[in-house]
Design a protein around this motif. Structure first.
Motif, short mmCIF file in Angstrom:
data_model
loop_
_atom_site.label_atom_id
_atom_site.label_comp_id
_atom_site.label_asym_id
_atom_site.label_seq_id
_atom_site.Cartn_x
_atom_site.Cartn_y
_atom_site.Cartn_z
N HIS A 99 0.84 -1.20 0.00
CA HIS A 99 0.00 0.00 0.00
C HIS A 99 0.88 1.25 0.00
CE1 HIS A 99 -3.84 2.00 0.61
NE2 HIS A 99 -3.25 2.79 1.48
N PRO A 100 0.92 1.98 -1.11
CA PRO A 100 1.74 3.20 -1.17
C PRO A 100 1.39 4.17 -0.04
CG PRO A 100 0.87 2.65 -3.34
CD PRO A 100 0.19 1.74 -2.35
N GLY A 101 2.40 4.72 0.58
CA GLY A 101 2.21 5.67 1.67
C GLY A 101 2.21 5.03 3.05
N ALA A 102 2.29 3.71 3.10
CA ALA A 102 2.24 3.02 4.39
C ALA A 102 3.61 2.51 4.83
CB ALA A 102 1.25 1.86 4.32
N GLU A 103 4.66 3.03 4.22
CA GLU A 103 6.02 2.55 4.52
C GLU A 103 6.39 2.73 5.99
OE1 GLU A 103 5.34 4.82 2.08
OE2 GLU A 103 5.62 3.60 0.27
N GLU A 104 6.02 3.86 6.56
CA GLU A 104 6.36 4.13 7.96
C GLU A 104 5.67 3.15 8.90
OE1 GLU A 104 5.87 7.85 11.00
OE2 GLU A 104 6.49 8.32 8.95
N SER A 105 4.42 2.84 8.60
CA SER A 105 3.70 1.86 9.42
C SER A 105 4.33 0.48 9.29
CB SER A 105 2.22 1.80 9.01
OG SER A 105 1.59 3.03 9.27
N ALA A 106 4.71 0.11 8.07
CA ALA A 106 5.35 -1.19 7.85
C ALA A 106 6.65 -1.28 8.63
CB ALA A 106 5.60 -1.41 6.36
N GLU A 107 7.42 -0.21 8.63
CA GLU A 107 8.69 -0.20 9.37
C GLU A 107 8.46 -0.29 10.87
OE1 GLU A 107 12.44 -0.67 10.11
OE2 GLU A 107 11.63 -0.63 8.08
N ALA A 108 7.44 0.38 11.39
CA ALA A 108 7.12 0.30 12.82
C ALA A 108 6.72 -1.13 13.18
CB ALA A 108 5.99 1.27 13.17
N CYS A 109 6.00 -1.79 12.29
CA CYS A 109 5.60 -3.18 12.53
C CYS A 109 6.83 -4.10 12.59
CB CYS A 109 4.65 -3.66 11.44
SG CYS A 109 3.01 -2.92 11.52
N ARG A 110 7.73 -3.90 11.65
CA ARG A 110 8.95 -4.73 11.63
C ARG A 110 9.81 -4.49 12.88
NH1 ARG A 110 8.52 -3.48 6.35
NH2 ARG A 110 8.02 -5.25 5.04
N ALA A 111 9.90 -3.24 13.30
CA ALA A 111 10.68 -2.92 14.50
C ALA A 111 10.05 -3.57 15.73
CB ALA A 111 10.77 -1.40 14.69
N CYS A 112 8.75 -3.58 15.79
CA CYS A 112 8.05 -4.21 16.92
C CYS A 112 8.26 -5.71 16.90
CB CYS A 112 6.56 -3.87 16.87
SG CYS A 112 5.66 -4.42 18.33
N ALA A 113 8.14 -6.33 15.72
CA ALA A 113 8.36 -7.77 15.61
C ALA A 113 9.78 -8.13 16.04
CB ALA A 113 8.10 -8.23 14.17
N LYS A 114 10.74 -7.30 15.66
CA LYS A 114 12.14 -7.53 16.05
C LYS A 114 12.31 -7.42 17.56
CE LYS A 114 16.83 -5.97 15.02
NZ LYS A 114 17.41 -5.20 16.07
N ALA A 115 11.68 -6.41 18.16
CA ALA A 115 11.76 -6.24 19.62
C ALA A 115 11.13 -7.43 20.34
CB ALA A 115 11.09 -4.93 20.04
N CYS A 116 10.01 -7.92 19.82
CA CYS A 116 9.38 -9.10 20.42
C CYS A 116 10.30 -10.31 20.33
CB CYS A 116 8.05 -9.41 19.73
SG CYS A 116 6.72 -8.24 20.12
N THR A 117 10.93 -10.49 19.16
CA THR A 117 11.85 -11.61 18.96
C THR A 117 13.01 -11.53 19.95
OG1 THR A 117 11.29 -11.75 16.62
CG2 THR A 117 13.38 -12.73 17.29
N GLU A 118 13.57 -10.34 20.10
CA GLU A 118 14.70 -10.16 21.01
C GLU A 118 14.29 -10.40 22.46
OE1 GLU A 118 16.12 -6.27 19.96
OE2 GLU A 118 17.10 -7.02 18.15
N PHE A 119 13.09 -9.98 22.82
CA PHE A 119 12.64 -10.18 24.19
C PHE A 119 12.34 -11.66 24.45
CE2 PHE A 119 9.28 -9.82 27.57
CZ PHE A 119 10.19 -9.64 28.59
N ILE A 120 11.77 -12.33 23.47
CA ILE A 120 11.49 -13.77 23.60
C ILE A 120 12.80 -14.51 23.90
CG2 ILE A 120 10.84 -15.84 22.31
CD1 ILE A 120 8.68 -14.06 20.93
N ALA A 121 13.89 -14.07 23.28
CA ALA A 121 15.19 -14.72 23.49
C ALA A 121 15.65 -14.64 24.95
CB ALA A 121 16.24 -14.10 22.59
N THR A 122 15.18 -13.64 25.69
CA THR A 122 15.57 -13.52 27.10
C THR A 122 14.75 -14.46 27.99
OG1 THR A 122 14.03 -11.74 27.69
CG2 THR A 122 16.18 -11.10 26.79
N LEU A 123 13.71 -15.06 27.44
CA LEU A 123 12.84 -15.91 28.23
C LEU A 123 13.28 -17.37 28.28
CD1 LEU A 123 9.37 -14.55 27.04
CD2 LEU A 123 10.63 -13.93 29.10
N VAL A 124 14.44 -17.63 27.73
CA VAL A 124 14.92 -19.01 27.64
C VAL A 124 15.10 -19.64 28.99
CG1 VAL A 124 16.77 -20.49 26.79
CG2 VAL A 124 16.02 -18.51 25.48
#
Length: 124
Positions: A99-124
């Motif tokens: 969707h043109p114009g939604a790049e910033e939202s897509a990037e925020a989503c990816r950053a959040c997914a990355k933060a979740c992944t990194e936090f999950i790694a601390t739960l080992v």
């Protein structure tokens, strides 16, 4: 494990938890904004973007609340919440990419997914 190591792990856990909550908040804002900008009477693709934006904002908001509260969620429940958030964020980013114009939202989503992944790694 020494007390120092244990304390360092606790600090990392709390820092990752805070970073994940912050990323969830930013993602929720970006997705809610994206959803509000889409014409609800628009095309099927616009409706998909709007629905994904609303869903992602709600999931991120719920995840942020879970991370921010001093509740007694067990590790398994916390992991499920984080996995759900990560999945919804990645799905939303994929929809926003088309969707043109939604790049910033897509990037925020990816950053959040990355933060979740990194936090999950601390739960080992």
């Amino acid at each position: 494990m020494t007390p120092t190591t244990s304390q360092q792990e606790l600090f990392r856990f709390l820092e990752d938890r805070f970073a994940c909550a912050q990323a969830c908040t930013e993602c929720a804002r970006a997705c809610a904004l994206r959803a509000s900008l889409v014409d609800p009477d628009g095309t099927e693709q616009q409706e998909l973007v709007r629905r994904k934006g609303i869903m992602c904002a709600e999931v991120c908001d719920a995840t942020c609340r879970v991370l921010s509260e001093q509740n007694h969620l067990d590790e398994a429940s916390l992991r499920v919440q984080l996995e759900w958030c990560r999945t919804v964020c990645l799905e939303s980013a994929h929809v926003f990419d088309a969707h043109p114009g939604a790049e910033e939202s897509a990037e925020a989503c990816r950053a959040c997914a990355k933060a979740c992944t990194e936090f999950i790694a601390t739960l080992v």
